[in-house]
Scaffold this motif. Structure first.
Motif, PDB file in Angstrom:
ATOM      1  N   ASN A  76     -22.498  82.855  22.527  1.00  0.00           N
ATOM      2  CA  ASN A  76     -23.191  81.573  22.652  1.00  0.00           C
ATOM      3  C   ASN A  76     -22.268  80.521  23.263  1.00  0.00           C
ATOM      4  O   ASN A  76     -22.651  79.804  24.194  1.00  0.00           O
ATOM      5  CB  ASN A  76     -23.670  81.085  21.279  1.00  0.00           C
ATOM      6  CG  ASN A  76     -24.777  81.935  20.700  1.00  0.00           C
ATOM      7  OD1 ASN A  76     -25.309  82.816  21.335  1.00  0.00           O
ATOM      8  ND2 ASN A  76     -25.109  81.675  19.452  1.00  0.00           N
ATOM      9  N   VAL A  77     -21.054  80.419  22.731  1.00  0.00           N
ATOM     10  CA  VAL A  77     -20.094  79.424  23.214  1.00  0.00           C
ATOM     11  C   VAL A  77     -19.724  79.713  24.661  1.00  0.00           C
ATOM     12  O   VAL A  77     -19.644  78.805  25.490  1.00  0.00           O
ATOM     13  CB  VAL A  77     -18.850  79.369  22.303  1.00  0.00           C
ATOM     14  CG1 VAL A  77     -17.759  78.496  22.902  1.00  0.00           C
ATOM     15  CG2 VAL A  77     -19.243  78.845  20.925  1.00  0.00           C
ATOM     16  N   ARG A  78     -19.515  80.986  24.984  1.00  0.00           N
ATOM     17  CA  ARG A  78     -19.172  81.353  26.359  1.00  0.00           C
ATOM     18  C   ARG A  78     -20.261  80.903  27.339  1.00  0.00           C
ATOM     19  O   ARG A  78     -19.982  80.400  28.417  1.00  0.00           O
ATOM     20  CB  ARG A  78     -18.934  82.862  26.450  1.00  0.00           C
ATOM     21  CG  ARG A  78     -18.350  83.323  27.749  1.00  0.00           C
ATOM     22  CD  ARG A  78     -17.930  84.794  27.801  1.00  0.00           C
ATOM     23  NE  ARG A  78     -18.386  85.669  26.739  1.00  0.00           N
ATOM     24  CZ  ARG A  78     -17.666  85.988  25.663  1.00  0.00           C
ATOM     25  NH1 ARG A  78     -16.464  85.490  25.492  1.00  0.00           N
ATOM     26  NH2 ARG A  78     -18.150  86.809  24.748  1.00  0.00           N
ATOM     27  N   GLN A  79     -21.518  81.062  26.950  1.00  0.00           N
ATOM     28  CA  GLN A  79     -22.614  80.645  27.834  1.00  0.00           C
ATOM     29  C   GLN A  79     -22.640  79.128  28.018  1.00  0.00           C
ATOM     30  O   GLN A  79     -22.901  78.639  29.120  1.00  0.00           O
ATOM     31  CB  GLN A  79     -23.948  81.156  27.302  1.00  0.00           C
ATOM     32  CG  GLN A  79     -24.110  82.640  27.478  1.00  0.00           C
ATOM     33  CD  GLN A  79     -25.466  83.136  27.042  1.00  0.00           C
ATOM     34  OE1 GLN A  79     -26.416  82.375  26.890  1.00  0.00           O
ATOM     35  NE2 GLN A  79     -25.576  84.433  26.850  1.00  0.00           N
ATOM     36  N   ILE A  80     -22.362  78.381  26.959  1.00  0.00           N
ATOM     37  CA  ILE A  80     -22.311  76.916  27.081  1.00  0.00           C
ATOM     38  C   ILE A  80     -21.148  76.514  27.986  1.00  0.00           C
ATOM     39  O   ILE A  80     -21.295  75.656  28.862  1.00  0.00           O
ATOM     40  CB  ILE A  80     -22.213  76.269  25.683  1.00  0.00           C
ATOM     41  CG1 ILE A  80     -23.515  76.494  24.924  1.00  0.00           C
ATOM     42  CG2 ILE A  80     -21.889  74.778  25.783  1.00  0.00           C
ATOM     43  CD1 ILE A  80     -23.422  76.231  23.446  1.00  0.00           C
ATOM     44  N   GLU A  81     -20.004  77.168  27.827  1.00  0.00           N
ATOM     45  CA  GLU A  81     -18.854  76.869  28.683  1.00  0.00           C
ATOM     46  C   GLU A  81     -19.138  77.226  30.139  1.00  0.00           C
ATOM     47  O   GLU A  81     -18.772  76.476  31.052  1.00  0.00           O
ATOM     48  CB  GLU A  81     -17.620  77.631  28.194  1.00  0.00           C
ATOM     49  CG  GLU A  81     -17.065  77.101  26.896  1.00  0.00           C
ATOM     50  CD  GLU A  81     -15.958  77.955  26.317  1.00  0.00           C
ATOM     51  OE1 GLU A  81     -15.078  77.381  25.660  1.00  0.00           O
ATOM     52  OE2 GLU A  81     -15.966  79.203  26.524  1.00  0.00           O
ATOM     53  N   GLN A  82     -19.808  78.348  30.372  1.00  0.00           N
ATOM     54  CA  GLN A  82     -20.145  78.736  31.739  1.00  0.00           C
ATOM     55  C   GLN A  82     -21.084  77.714  32.376  1.00  0.00           C
ATOM     56  O   GLN A  82     -20.935  77.380  33.553  1.00  0.00           O
ATOM     57  CB  GLN A  82     -20.770  80.130  31.760  1.00  0.00           C
ATOM     58  CG  GLN A  82     -19.761  81.223  31.501  1.00  0.00           C
ATOM     59  CD  GLN A  82     -20.409  82.584  31.354  1.00  0.00           C
ATOM     60  OE1 GLN A  82     -21.430  82.749  30.677  1.00  0.00           O
ATOM     61  NE2 GLN A  82     -19.817  83.588  31.991  1.00  0.00           N
ATOM     62  N   GLU A  83     -22.042  77.227  31.619  1.00  0.00           N
ATOM     63  CA  GLU A  83     -22.927  76.179  32.135  1.00  0.00           C
ATOM     64  C   GLU A  83     -22.115  74.939  32.489  1.00  0.00           C
ATOM     65  O   GLU A  83     -22.317  74.330  33.538  1.00  0.00           O
ATOM     66  CB  GLU A  83     -24.007  75.835  31.112  1.00  0.00           C
ATOM     67  CG  GLU A  83     -24.941  74.711  31.535  1.00  0.00           C
ATOM     68  CD  GLU A  83     -25.834  75.069  32.715  1.00  0.00           C
ATOM     69  OE1 GLU A  83     -26.273  74.131  33.418  1.00  0.00           O
ATOM     70  OE2 GLU A  83     -26.109  76.259  32.954  1.00  0.00           O
ATOM     71  N   ALA A  84     -21.178  74.566  31.627  1.00  0.00           N
ATOM     72  CA  ALA A  84     -20.357  73.368  31.861  1.00  0.00           C
ATOM     73  C   ALA A  84     -19.449  73.525  33.069  1.00  0.00           C
ATOM     74  O   ALA A  84     -19.095  72.538  33.715  1.00  0.00           O
ATOM     75  CB  ALA A  84     -19.521  73.054  30.616  1.00  0.00           C
ATOM     76  N   GLU A  85     -19.075  74.758  33.393  1.00  0.00           N
ATOM     77  CA  GLU A  85     -18.189  75.003  34.529  1.00  0.00           C
ATOM     78  C   GLU A  85     -18.933  75.088  35.856  1.00  0.00           C
ATOM     79  O   GLU A  85     -18.305  75.139  36.919  1.00  0.00           O
ATOM     80  CB  GLU A  85     -17.406  76.305  34.298  1.00  0.00           C
ATOM     81  CG  GLU A  85     -16.416  76.196  33.168  1.00  0.00           C
ATOM     82  CD  GLU A  85     -15.888  77.543  32.702  1.00  0.00           C
ATOM     83  OE1 GLU A  85     -16.255  78.586  33.294  1.00  0.00           O
ATOM     84  OE2 GLU A  85     -15.108  77.545  31.735  1.00  0.00           O
ATOM     85  N   GLY A  86     -20.235  75.095  35.828  1.00  0.00           N
ATOM     86  CA  GLY A  86     -21.027  75.210  37.057  1.00  0.00           C
ATOM     87  C   GLY A  86     -20.825  74.024  37.983  1.00  0.00           C
ATOM     88  O   GLY A  86     -20.558  72.905  37.551  1.00  0.00           O
ATOM     89  N   ARG A  87     -20.959  74.270  39.242  1.00  0.00           N
ATOM     90  CA  ARG A  87     -20.733  73.231  40.261  1.00  0.00           C
ATOM     91  C   ARG A  87     -21.674  72.043  40.082  1.00  0.00           C
ATOM     92  O   ARG A  87     -21.282  70.902  40.261  1.00  0.00           O
ATOM     93  CB  ARG A  87     -20.925  73.829  41.653  1.00  0.00           C
ATOM     94  CG  ARG A  87     -20.558  72.859  42.750  1.00  0.00           C
ATOM     95  CD  ARG A  87     -20.635  73.406  44.149  1.00  0.00           C
ATOM     96  NE  ARG A  87     -20.802  74.836  44.226  1.00  0.00           N
ATOM     97  CZ  ARG A  87     -21.440  75.454  45.192  1.00  0.00           C
ATOM     98  NH1 ARG A  87     -21.979  74.768  46.169  1.00  0.00           N
ATOM     99  NH2 ARG A  87     -21.549  76.758  45.221  1.00  0.00           N
TER     100      ARG A  87
END
Length: 196
Positions: A76-87
């Motif tokens: 869950n946390v990884r997915q939130i971080e991936q969203e935050a890292e998006g361009r």
């Protein structure tokens, strides 16, 4: 002992690490679903059944309940971080993914109330670290002068919203989360899983 073989007497190929990765992914998905439906005390055997693997495979990946819970929380946390890292990431967009996880995962709600995790559980420090990662991902896109920018206001708002996420169905929990954000005057983007 009888060996099972494919047509023409050949044994099926052993996928080795690929099978292990597939099994782990299936177990994390199954654990998320089972915990959402039945709570964190659901039988681990239900997770193995849902994933389509034996209990031996489950215990190879997750030797105990805490390990299964942590695996779901990590994803869950990884997915939130991936969203935050998006361009094109925005605060509202990251909140949309966070809100999806709140509505979808009982275990994730527990993460956001990490101070309640008992010290005997063995996962308290890890859970606190995950909670901090969620806050960092959100803060990365928090606009200057945002109403949640002062002190611990962001963490408190997330905890307040997560406490409001109750209801027997995912749809009801999502509506409650969105209502709580609205009452706090916070705009949330589309509520969705991380698209990858």
């Amino acid at each position: 002992m009888v060996e099972h073989s494919e047509q023409h007497g050949r044994r099926p190929a052993n996928d080795g690490p690929k099978a292990a990765a597939r099994n782990r992914s299936a177990l994390v998905t199954a654990a998320r679903e089972v915990f959402a439906e039945h709570g964190l005390e659901a039988p681990l055997s239900a997770i193995a059944r849902r994933a389509g693997v034996g209990q031996g495979v489950l215990y190879r990946h997750f030797p105990d309940r805490a390990a299964a819970v942590v695996a779901v929380l990590e994803e869950n946390v990884r997915q939130i971080e991936q969203e935050a890292e998006g361009r094109d990431a925005t605060f509202a967009g990251v909140l949309g993914v966070l809100t999806w996880h709140l509505a979808d995962s009982a275990a994730f709600i527990g993460l956001l109330h990490a101070e309640r995790v008992g010290s005997r559980s063995g996962i308290r420090r890890h859970v606190l670290g995950l909670s901090e990662r969620v806050e960092r991902a959100l803060r990365r896109h928090l606009p200057a002068e945002h109403r949640l920018g002062a002190g611990d206001d962001l963490a408190l708002a997330v905890a307040m919203v997560s406490a409001a996420v109750i209801g027997p169905t995912r749809a009801e929990r999502e509506l409650r989360a969105l209502a709580a954000w609205r009452l706090l005057g916070v705009e949330v983007g589309p509520v969705r899983a991380f698209a990858g």
